[in-house]
Design a protein around this motif. Structure first.
Motif, PDB file in Angstrom:
ATOM      1  N   TRP A  26       0.856  -1.184   0.000  1.00  0.00           N
ATOM      2  CA  TRP A  26       0.000   0.000   0.000  1.00  0.00           C
ATOM      3  C   TRP A  26       0.891   1.233   0.000  1.00  0.00           C
ATOM      4  CZ3 TRP A  26      -5.212  -1.127   0.038  1.00  0.00           C
ATOM      5  CH2 TRP A  26      -5.556  -2.422   0.419  1.00  0.00           C
ATOM      6  N   SER A  27       0.644   2.156  -0.897  1.00  0.00           N
ATOM      7  CA  SER A  27       1.423   3.391  -0.957  1.00  0.00           C
ATOM      8  C   SER A  27       0.873   4.420   0.020  1.00  0.00           C
ATOM      9  CB  SER A  27       1.383   3.985  -2.361  1.00  0.00           C
ATOM     10  OG  SER A  27       2.051   3.136  -3.264  1.00  0.00           O
ATOM     11  N   ILE A  28       1.768   5.041   0.769  1.00  0.00           N
ATOM     12  CA  ILE A  28       1.377   6.176   1.602  1.00  0.00           C
ATOM     13  C   ILE A  28       1.390   7.381   0.675  1.00  0.00           C
ATOM     14  CG2 ILE A  28       1.997   7.629   3.571  1.00  0.00           C
ATOM     15  CD1 ILE A  28       3.262   5.139   4.846  1.00  0.00           C
ATOM     16  N   THR A  29       0.227   8.006   0.481  1.00  0.00           N
ATOM     17  CA  THR A  29       0.073   9.064  -0.513  1.00  0.00           C
ATOM     18  C   THR A  29       0.164  10.470   0.066  1.00  0.00           C
ATOM     19  OG1 THR A  29      -2.328   8.900  -0.293  1.00  0.00           O
ATOM     20  CG2 THR A  29      -1.294   7.591  -2.043  1.00  0.00           C
ATOM     21  N   GLY A  30       0.052  10.585   1.378  1.00  0.00           N
ATOM     22  CA  GLY A  30       0.134  11.890   2.001  1.00  0.00           C
ATOM     23  C   GLY A  30       0.380  11.777   3.490  1.00  0.00           C
ATOM     24  N   ILE A  31       0.937  12.828   4.055  1.00  0.00           N
ATOM     25  CA  ILE A  31       1.199  12.905   5.492  1.00  0.00           C
ATOM     26  C   ILE A  31       0.901  14.342   5.898  1.00  0.00           C
ATOM     27  CG2 ILE A  31       2.912  12.687   7.323  1.00  0.00           C
ATOM     28  CD1 ILE A  31       4.528  10.859   5.405  1.00  0.00           C
ATOM     29  N   ARG A  32       0.156  14.522   6.996  1.00  0.00           N
ATOM     30  CA  ARG A  32      -0.117  15.885   7.458  1.00  0.00           C
ATOM     31  C   ARG A  32      -0.078  15.965   8.968  1.00  0.00           C
ATOM     32  NH1 ARG A  32      -5.766  15.567   8.590  1.00  0.00           N
ATOM     33  NH2 ARG A  32      -6.688  13.931   7.341  1.00  0.00           N
ATOM     34  N   SER A  33       0.246  17.155   9.436  1.00  0.00           N
ATOM     35  CA  SER A  33       0.276  17.430  10.853  1.00  0.00           C
ATOM     36  C   SER A  33      -1.116  17.872  11.287  1.00  0.00           C
ATOM     37  CB  SER A  33       1.294  18.537  11.137  1.00  0.00           C
ATOM     38  OG  SER A  33       1.298  18.863  12.493  1.00  0.00           O
ATOM     39  N   SER A  34      -1.552  17.375  12.436  1.00  0.00           N
ATOM     40  CA  SER A  34      -2.861  17.739  12.978  1.00  0.00           C
ATOM     41  C   SER A  34      -2.710  17.889  14.492  1.00  0.00           C
ATOM     42  CB  SER A  34      -3.890  16.658  12.632  1.00  0.00           C
ATOM     43  OG  SER A  34      -5.140  16.956  13.212  1.00  0.00           O
ATOM     44  N   GLY A  35      -2.385  19.096  14.924  1.00  0.00           N
ATOM     45  CA  GLY A  35      -2.135  19.304  16.349  1.00  0.00           C
ATOM     46  C   GLY A  35      -0.894  18.563  16.780  1.00  0.00           C
ATOM     47  N   ASP A  36      -1.023  17.712  17.781  1.00  0.00           N
ATOM     48  CA  ASP A  36       0.105  16.906  18.268  1.00  0.00           C
ATOM     49  C   ASP A  36       0.197  15.567  17.554  1.00  0.00           C
ATOM     50  OD1 ASP A  36       0.874  18.835  20.076  1.00  0.00           O
ATOM     51  OD2 ASP A  36      -0.307  17.993  21.722  1.00  0.00           O
ATOM     52  N   ASP A  37      -0.553  15.389  16.478  1.00  0.00           N
ATOM     53  CA  ASP A  37      -0.610  14.121  15.758  1.00  0.00           C
ATOM     54  C   ASP A  37      -0.117  14.274  14.320  1.00  0.00           C
ATOM     55  OD1 ASP A  37      -1.805  12.675  17.908  1.00  0.00           O
ATOM     56  OD2 ASP A  37      -3.748  13.544  17.369  1.00  0.00           O
ATOM     57  N   ILE A  38       0.237  13.137  13.745  1.00  0.00           N
ATOM     58  CA  ILE A  38       0.562  13.020  12.326  1.00  0.00           C
ATOM     59  C   ILE A  38      -0.485  12.103  11.719  1.00  0.00           C
ATOM     60  CG2 ILE A  38       2.226  12.048  10.677  1.00  0.00           C
ATOM     61  CD1 ILE A  38       3.164  14.660  11.806  1.00  0.00           C
ATOM     62  N   VAL A  39      -1.031  12.504  10.585  1.00  0.00           N
ATOM     63  CA  VAL A  39      -2.041  11.714   9.888  1.00  0.00           C
ATOM     64  C   VAL A  39      -1.432  11.191   8.593  1.00  0.00           C
ATOM     65  CG1 VAL A  39      -4.327  11.730   8.831  1.00  0.00           C
ATOM     66  CG2 VAL A  39      -3.894  13.112  10.883  1.00  0.00           C
ATOM     67  N   PHE A  40      -1.479   9.866   8.425  1.00  0.00           N
ATOM     68  CA  PHE A  40      -0.982   9.221   7.222  1.00  0.00           C
ATOM     69  C   PHE A  40      -2.169   8.892   6.332  1.00  0.00           C
ATOM     70  CE2 PHE A  40       2.232   8.632  10.360  1.00  0.00           C
ATOM     71  CZ  PHE A  40       3.410   8.770   9.659  1.00  0.00           C
ATOM     72  N   GLU A  41      -2.022   9.171   5.046  1.00  0.00           N
ATOM     73  CA  GLU A  41      -3.075   8.901   4.073  1.00  0.00           C
ATOM     74  C   GLU A  41      -2.644   7.771   3.160  1.00  0.00           C
ATOM     75  OE1 GLU A  41      -3.323  12.722   2.210  1.00  0.00           O
ATOM     76  OE2 GLU A  41      -4.115  13.675   4.013  1.00  0.00           O
ATOM     77  N   VAL A  42      -3.521   6.789   3.021  1.00  0.00           N
ATOM     78  CA  VAL A  42      -3.319   5.672   2.109  1.00  0.00           C
ATOM     79  C   VAL A  42      -4.600   5.605   1.286  1.00  0.00           C
ATOM     80  CG1 VAL A  42      -2.849   3.204   1.889  1.00  0.00           C
ATOM     81  CG2 VAL A  42      -1.877   4.487   3.799  1.00  0.00           C
ATOM     82  N   GLY A  43      -4.583   6.332   0.161  1.00  0.00           N
ATOM     83  CA  GLY A  43      -5.817   6.458  -0.601  1.00  0.00           C
ATOM     84  C   GLY A  43      -6.856   7.192   0.225  1.00  0.00           C
ATOM     85  N   MET A  44      -8.025   6.583   0.388  1.00  0.00           N
ATOM     86  CA  MET A  44      -9.112   7.189   1.158  1.00  0.00           C
ATOM     87  C   MET A  44      -9.016   6.880   2.649  1.00  0.00           C
ATOM     88  SD  MET A  44     -10.870   8.834  -1.059  1.00  0.00           S
ATOM     89  CE  MET A  44     -12.428   9.143  -0.273  1.00  0.00           C
ATOM     90  N   VAL A  45      -8.111   5.999   3.035  1.00  0.00           N
ATOM     91  CA  VAL A  45      -7.967   5.588   4.433  1.00  0.00           C
ATOM     92  C   VAL A  45      -6.909   6.469   5.104  1.00  0.00           C
ATOM     93  CG1 VAL A  45      -7.344   3.674   5.966  1.00  0.00           C
ATOM     94  CG2 VAL A  45      -8.586   3.216   3.849  1.00  0.00           C
TER      95      VAL A  45
END
Length: 156
Positions: free
Chosen positions: A115-134
């Motif tokens: 599965w390709s990780i397509t995006g990464i973003r900062s959200s407060g004290d967290d990091i959100v990894f995007e794998v398609g729609m998940v």
């Protein structure tokens, strides 16, 4: 159990299990490359890149398009369930404050598929990894230090 929920759980294990904590997350280690420093400058933890030789890094300051050239492909096996994450020798994407989009070159193996990780973003004290729609969210402090590579990989 829903396969998407299982995948998110597997991704969580992959990312959190391989992270180390740095007592001062705003100060990169002296061995950090310019690419690691660039992540910090954009509000992202340096540990999103492996602790491997960065041969080159380029970013277009206007568009945010970037390329990171590593010293080789990198494999990371994550306990306890031996999930595998891989970094290609070339990673590309678009970086802006707190976010990497259009990411290519980082993959995770779960449920007999890459599965390709397509995006990464900062959200407060967290990091959100995007794998398609998940998406999967983890404490960003888990990515203050870069994980060590185990060696070459093949994702075919």
């Amino acid at each position: 159990m829903n396969p998407k929920i299982l995948f998110v759980f597997a991704l969580l294990l992959n990312l959190v299990s391989n992270s180390f904590q740095n007592p001062n997350p705003k100060t990169p280690k002296s061995t950090s490359s310019q690419a690691h420093v660039e992540l910090i400058n954009h509000g992202l933890p340096a540990g999103l890149l492996p602790a491997t030789t960065v041969l080159g890094y380029a970013v277009n300051r206007t568009s945010g398009d970037f390329t990171v050239k590593l010293g080789g492909a990198c494999k990371i096996t994550l306990p306890p369930d031996n999930y595998v994450a891989t970094y290609s020798d070339t990673i590309t994407g678009k970086i802006v404050k707190g976010k990497i989009a259009e990411l290519e070159g980082i993959r995770v193996r779960a449920f007999f598929k890459w599965w390709s990780i397509t995006g990464i973003r900062s959200s407060g004290d967290d990091i959100v990894f995007e794998v398609g729609m998940v998406t999967a969210k983890y404490p960003s402090k888990n990515f203050d230090d870069s994980p060590a590579c185990e060696g070459q990989h093949s994702s075919s």
